[in-house]
Design an enzyme around this catalytic site. Structure first.
Site, PDB file in Angstrom:
ATOM      1  N   MET A   1       0.824  -1.193   0.000  1.00  0.00           N
ATOM      2  CA  MET A   1       0.000   0.000   0.000  1.00  0.00           C
ATOM      3  C   MET A   1       0.866   1.255   0.000  1.00  0.00           C
ATOM      4  SD  MET A   1      -3.145  -0.890   2.563  1.00  0.00           S
ATOM      5  CE  MET A   1      -4.184  -2.314   2.272  1.00  0.00           C
ATOM      6  N   CYS A   2       0.213   2.405  -0.047  1.00  0.00           N
ATOM      7  CA  CYS A   2       0.905   3.692  -0.074  1.00  0.00           C
ATOM      8  C   CYS A   2       1.442   4.025   1.320  1.00  0.00           C
ATOM      9  CB  CYS A   2      -0.049   4.780  -0.535  1.00  0.00           C
ATOM     10  SG  CYS A   2      -0.942   4.380  -2.061  1.00  0.00           S
TER      11      CYS A   2
END
Length: 261
Positions: A1-2
């Site tokens: 994920m970011c």
């Protein structure tokens, strides 16, 4: 994920040290190579830099590391795409205007089964990410709840914290939101923060060989809080947030919070 990064300070402060650590996670120590962005506030105005290149190779990111822009509120994001192609319009942070203020938002996570539930009417996404759509939905909800700017802005941010927590039922929703004065951090699964104030000490980045002695870089009255997906330094005590927790900061200090029992 970011990965997310934000700062709240009581005086204009640069975020070069923390941003240098974050940049390494965009292709060197982390897989977040699908773009990055950062927004600095300067009074009611702001300046945003975004790039589709991995932050570790971005000339724009190099500029930010070398040019210490001072601000009291900053939000940054490095992207690992899951919804929407790699493009500028899909790169965080996102910004909208309400009540004569710029609101800036960044999200880490992924939502599912949301298209029938998130149907904003006043604010519309430009890109194709679930993040920007959720931001527009939240801004719609805020404008509906408060047709006029509330006298106490903490009411608005409490409302947004509760709305963001509810969005967590659709997936992972770690969120940063600011109007340049207040900064809200909502944790779905991974978020932490640290407040630095006198007496200051030395900090060492985890992701690259960089050390700073804040004693020589700050005044005794300076207060700075940094929020990140994961701790950026390994010799400081970070506060790890729990799922469903939110923290509201102003001028570098936590001013409101909710922590699930």
């Amino acid at each position: 994920m970011c990965e997310l990064l934000a700062m709240s300070a009581n005086v204009p402060t640069d975020i070069v040290f923390s941003f240098t650590g974050l940049v390494e996670r965009g292709g060197v120590t982390g897989p977040h190579t699908d773009g990055w962005g950062i927004t600095f506030y300067d009074g009611p105005g702001n300046r945003t830099f975004r790039d589709c290149q991995p932050s570790c190779r971005s000339e724009v990111a190099s500029l930010i590391k070398e040019y210490p822009i001072k601000s009291k509120a900053v939000i940054s994001h490095i992207r690992q795409a899951n919804r929407g192609r790699v493009s500028l319009e899909n790169t965080h942070p996102f910004c909208r205007e309400l009540w004569g203020r710029y609101w800036t938002f960044a999200h880490n996570g992924q939502l599912s089964n949301y298209t029938d539930k998130l149907k904003p009417k006043r604010f519309h996404p430009v890109g194709k990410t679930d993040s920007e759509l959720a931001f527009c939905y939240l801004m719609d909800r805020l404008a509906q709840r408060f047709p006029e700017k509330p006298k106490d802005m903490r009411q608005a941010f409490r409302f947004m914290a509760n709305e963001a927590t509810a969005l967590g039922t659709l997936g992972v929703f770690n969120m940063l939101l600011t109007d340049g004065r207040y900064l809200l951090a909502v944790c779905s699964n991974n978020l932490c923060w640290i407040t630095r104030k006198a007496p200051f000490g030395e900090a060492k980045l985890i992701d690259t060989d960089m050390v700073i002695d804040f004693t020589s870089e700050t005044n005794e009255t300076d207060i700075v809080s940094v929020i990140a997906t994961r701790p950026l330094t390994h010799n400081e005590q970070w506060h790890t947030m729990v799922p469903g927790e939110w923290q509201l900061f102003k001028d570098g200090l936590p001013v409101a919070a909710s922590r699930p029992r």
